[in-house]
Design a protein around this motif. Sequence first.
Motif, PDB file in Angstrom:
ATOM      1  N   ASP A  41       0.887  -1.165   0.000  1.00 30.82           N
ATOM      2  CA  ASP A  41       0.000   0.000   0.000  1.00 30.82           C
ATOM      3  C   ASP A  41       0.925   1.215   0.000  1.00 30.82           C
ATOM      4  OD1 ASP A  41      -1.946   1.915   0.355  1.00 30.82           O
ATOM      5  OD2 ASP A  41      -3.017   0.813   1.915  1.00 30.82           O
ATOM      6  N   SER A  50       2.242   6.775  -4.794  1.00 35.84           N
ATOM      7  CA  SER A  50       1.887   5.832  -5.853  1.00 35.84           C
ATOM      8  C   SER A  50       2.819   5.917  -7.051  1.00 35.84           C
ATOM      9  CB  SER A  50       0.439   6.070  -6.301  1.00 35.84           C
ATOM     10  OG  SER A  50      -0.468   5.805  -5.239  1.00 35.84           O
ATOM     11  N   ALA A 108      -0.626  -4.776  -5.363  1.00 35.27           N
ATOM     12  CA  ALA A 108      -0.967  -3.411  -4.963  1.00 35.27           C
ATOM     13  C   ALA A 108      -2.229  -3.487  -4.109  1.00 35.27           C
ATOM     14  CB  ALA A 108      -1.198  -2.536  -6.189  1.00 35.27           C
ATOM     15  N   TYR A 109      -2.200  -2.780  -2.981  1.00 38.56           N
ATOM     16  CA  TYR A 109      -3.258  -2.921  -1.989  1.00 38.56           C
ATOM     17  C   TYR A 109      -3.813  -1.544  -1.627  1.00 38.56           C
ATOM     18  CZ  TYR A 109      -5.473  -4.284   2.456  1.00 38.56           C
ATOM     19  OH  TYR A 109      -6.371  -4.503   3.481  1.00 38.56           O
ATOM     20  N   ARG A 136      -4.214   1.294  -2.546  1.00 34.74           N
ATOM     21  CA  ARG A 136      -3.810   2.359  -3.463  1.00 34.74           C
ATOM     22  C   ARG A 136      -3.134   1.740  -4.686  1.00 34.74           C
ATOM     23  NH1 ARG A 136      -0.901   6.386   1.008  1.00 34.74           N
ATOM     24  NH2 ARG A 136      -2.687   6.501   2.437  1.00 34.74           N
ATOM     25  N   PRO A 137      -3.587   2.074  -5.885  1.00 36.16           N
ATOM     26  CA  PRO A 137      -2.988   1.483  -7.087  1.00 36.16           C
ATOM     27  C   PRO A 137      -1.633   2.102  -7.397  1.00 36.16           C
ATOM     28  CG  PRO A 137      -4.653   3.077  -7.705  1.00 36.16           C
ATOM     29  CD  PRO A 137      -4.708   2.973  -6.205  1.00 36.16           C
ATOM     30  N   LYS A 157       2.721  -2.140 -13.818  1.00 37.76           N
ATOM     31  CA  LYS A 157       1.700  -3.178 -13.756  1.00 37.76           C
ATOM     32  C   LYS A 157       2.034  -4.148 -12.636  1.00 37.76           C
ATOM     33  CE  LYS A 157      -0.665  -6.759 -16.434  1.00 37.76           C
ATOM     34  NZ  LYS A 157      -0.754  -7.465 -17.728  1.00 37.76           N
ATOM     35  N   ALA A 158       1.351  -4.009 -11.512  1.00 34.21           N
ATOM     36  CA  ALA A 158       1.521  -4.963 -10.424  1.00 34.21           C
ATOM     37  C   ALA A 158       0.937  -6.306 -10.855  1.00 34.21           C
ATOM     38  CB  ALA A 158       0.841  -4.446  -9.158  1.00 34.21           C
ATOM     39  N   TYR A 212      -4.229  -6.235  -8.037  1.00 38.35           N
ATOM     40  CA  TYR A 212      -4.640  -5.080  -7.228  1.00 38.35           C
ATOM     41  C   TYR A 212      -5.904  -5.449  -6.474  1.00 38.35           C
ATOM     42  CZ  TYR A 212      -6.482  -0.375  -6.155  1.00 38.35           C
ATOM     43  OH  TYR A 212      -6.991   0.740  -5.529  1.00 38.35           O
ATOM     44  N   SER A 241      -8.689  -3.851  -3.653  1.00 39.79           N
ATOM     45  CA  SER A 241      -9.091  -2.609  -2.998  1.00 39.79           C
ATOM     46  C   SER A 241     -10.606  -2.496  -2.969  1.00 39.79           C
ATOM     47  CB  SER A 241      -8.516  -1.405  -3.744  1.00 39.79           C
ATOM     48  OG  SER A 241      -8.884  -0.190  -3.129  1.00 39.79           O
ATOM     49  N   THR A 284      -3.897  -3.350 -14.582  1.00 43.20           N
ATOM     50  CA  THR A 284      -3.591  -4.377 -13.584  1.00 43.20           C
ATOM     51  C   THR A 284      -4.848  -5.179 -13.266  1.00 43.20           C
ATOM     52  OG1 THR A 284      -1.884  -2.971 -12.597  1.00 43.20           O
ATOM     53  CG2 THR A 284      -2.742  -4.765 -11.239  1.00 43.20           C
ATOM     54  N   SER A 335      -7.632  -6.808 -11.230  1.00 41.32           N
ATOM     55  CA  SER A 335      -8.070  -6.246  -9.953  1.00 41.32           C
ATOM     56  C   SER A 335      -9.301  -6.931  -9.394  1.00 41.32           C
ATOM     57  CB  SER A 335      -8.390  -4.749 -10.126  1.00 41.32           C
ATOM     58  OG  SER A 335      -7.301  -4.040 -10.696  1.00 41.32           O
TER      59      SER A 335
END
Length: 358
Positions: free
Chosen positions: A100, A104, A123-124, A126-127, A132-133, A136, A138, A312, A314
């Motif tokens: 997080d 960012s 990514a947790y 907050r992106p 490219k994680a 994601y 959230s 990403t 999500s």
Amino acid sequence: MTKSSWKFTGLAALTLSLLAGTGSVMAQNAKVSNATVAFLMPDQASTRYEEHDYPGFKAEMEKLCPTCKVIYQNADANVSRQQQQFNSAISQGAKVIVLDPVDSTAAASLVKQAQSQGIKVIAYDRPVPDAKADFYVSFDNQAIGKSIADSLVQHLKKSNVTAASGTGVLQINGSPTDAAAGLIKRGIHEGLDNSGYPILAEYDTPDWAPPKAQQWASGQITRFGKNILGVVAANDGTAGGAIAAFKAAGVNPVPPVTGNDATIAALQLVIAGDQYNTISKPSEIVAAAAANVAVQLLAGETPKAEATLFNTPSKLFVPAVITAENLKAEIIDKKINTAEQLCTGRYAEGCKKLGITN
């Protein structure tokens, strides 16, 4: 961005949504053992990370992989500290890092650094727009922003408050370095821009710091006075700062103020009538979803994505808007918080009025 449809939903619906995607995790759980996973959170301005996110993540990891090691760190809004914590997690052998980010944009280099070494990054909350994680997880932040703004607009209209010349609302956004804050800000504008209630002034709150929100709001109260019809604040901390500013200026009653996170302090302000709304985000559930994704990645699986954000894959949860009208049903009856936690001291009378206590 693939958006979820907005609806008033609660803990039970979120739980069903989470459990629907965990079958493969349980099936692959046997493949994962003795792995190290890092859970790196951004700040301590909100109490949620220590009270909800980390406990939820740790509990789910213990269930899915009892032999796995979880590293937890909080950067306390310091970008350099988070980079050090990230590097430390890598040196300790983390195979998945749940991040997080404090910033960012700066986090993009961390994601690329980890991936170059075969380490997966989730990514947790907050992106990370510029990298490219691997996944994601959230809440739907843009929908949250629109919802709190819509809720305030509906309340003003229901209360027959019209925007005469020179009147309008204040908009207090989150940190300018937080991409999730940017999504919330976009959603707030969706709710306000054509609402009939002009935005008198707008502020991006550095580090989400409540004292900075309070200081800015104090200046706007001096500037606009009774022309302020309401405040759309992006989270409970900035909302609390705005409310403190109105009270310090002797404004009574305080204009309706929105929030987000359903912290105990904010729920008590809703009970007292000082804050109009907040967002119930049972962070333990989103944290548990991140743990499920982490175990899938450790097992070599591809987690199922329900949406795509910043390129990403999500999973976005849709939480509930809380006002005095539904606080008992959404918070007390669903056992997110208890009456004993909320109905203390000066809030006891408000709890009786809302039927929370006898």
